[in-house]
Design an enzyme around this catalytic site. Sequence first.
Site, PDB file in Angstrom:
ATOM      1  N   LEU A 122      45.042 -18.622 -34.563  1.00  0.00           N
ATOM      2  CA  LEU A 122      44.068 -18.136 -35.531  1.00  0.00           C
ATOM      3  C   LEU A 122      43.245 -17.024 -34.903  1.00  0.00           C
ATOM      4  O   LEU A 122      43.082 -16.976 -33.679  1.00  0.00           O
ATOM      5  CB  LEU A 122      43.145 -19.276 -35.975  1.00  0.00           C
ATOM      6  CG  LEU A 122      43.819 -20.468 -36.649  1.00  0.00           C
ATOM      7  CD1 LEU A 122      42.811 -21.562 -36.920  1.00  0.00           C
ATOM      8  CD2 LEU A 122      44.508 -20.046 -37.929  1.00  0.00           C
ATOM      9  N   CYS A 123      42.736 -16.135 -35.749  1.00  0.00           N
ATOM     10  CA  CYS A 123      41.855 -15.088 -35.243  1.00  0.00           C
ATOM     11  C   CYS A 123      40.573 -15.753 -34.762  1.00  0.00           C
ATOM     12  O   CYS A 123      40.142 -16.730 -35.370  1.00  0.00           O
ATOM     13  CB  CYS A 123      41.552 -14.060 -36.329  1.00  0.00           C
ATOM     14  SG  CYS A 123      42.955 -12.941 -36.578  1.00  0.00           S
ATOM     15  N   PRO A 124      40.019 -15.296 -33.663  1.00  0.00           N
ATOM     16  CA  PRO A 124      40.238 -14.006 -33.022  1.00  0.00           C
ATOM     17  C   PRO A 124      41.382 -13.990 -32.011  1.00  0.00           C
ATOM     18  O   PRO A 124      41.680 -12.954 -31.430  1.00  0.00           O
ATOM     19  CB  PRO A 124      38.923 -13.723 -32.323  1.00  0.00           C
ATOM     20  CG  PRO A 124      38.468 -15.067 -31.867  1.00  0.00           C
ATOM     21  CD  PRO A 124      38.886 -15.998 -33.004  1.00  0.00           C
ATOM     22  N   ASP A 176      48.395 -16.491 -39.462  1.00  0.00           N
ATOM     23  CA  ASP A 176      46.991 -16.540 -39.880  1.00  0.00           C
ATOM     24  C   ASP A 176      46.768 -15.536 -41.011  1.00  0.00           C
ATOM     25  O   ASP A 176      46.913 -14.333 -40.798  1.00  0.00           O
ATOM     26  CB  ASP A 176      46.083 -16.221 -38.706  1.00  0.00           C
ATOM     27  CG  ASP A 176      44.611 -16.242 -39.068  1.00  0.00           C
ATOM     28  OD1 ASP A 176      44.271 -16.664 -40.196  1.00  0.00           O
ATOM     29  OD2 ASP A 176      43.793 -15.831 -38.232  1.00  0.00           O
ATOM     30  N   ASP A 209      42.250  -8.491 -39.991  1.00  0.00           N
ATOM     31  CA  ASP A 209      41.780  -8.268 -38.628  1.00  0.00           C
ATOM     32  C   ASP A 209      42.660  -7.338 -37.810  1.00  0.00           C
ATOM     33  O   ASP A 209      42.149  -6.493 -37.072  1.00  0.00           O
ATOM     34  CB  ASP A 209      41.646  -9.606 -37.885  1.00  0.00           C
ATOM     35  CG  ASP A 209      40.582 -10.501 -38.491  1.00  0.00           C
ATOM     36  OD1 ASP A 209      39.689  -9.977 -39.200  1.00  0.00           O
ATOM     37  OD2 ASP A 209      40.643 -11.715 -38.273  1.00  0.00           O
TER      38      ASP A 209
END
Length: 88
Positions: A10-12, A37, A43
């Site tokens: 998942l981000c970040p 994600d 992003d």
Amino acid sequence: MSTLDLAGLLCPHVVLRLADHLRTLPPGARLAVISTDPLSAIDVPFYLEKVGHRLISRSRSDGRITFVVERGLDKEASTSTSAETPAR
């Protein structure tokens, strides 16, 4: 062209791993990046534009987003880092 499989992250973390990997490539190199994600659709392009890399393509299939990116010259690395004297 090599592939960086970031499925499950998942981000970040997607952007952080992508940034680390891009630093190892020469300017002009292309990389396929796979992510699951949904937020990476926002992003990753934002990060690439901010630091001077190029998004070549983006596609979705079976819950995966595949980005093809081209390493550019980092804007951060080319910016002068001269220290300014603070006003007193």
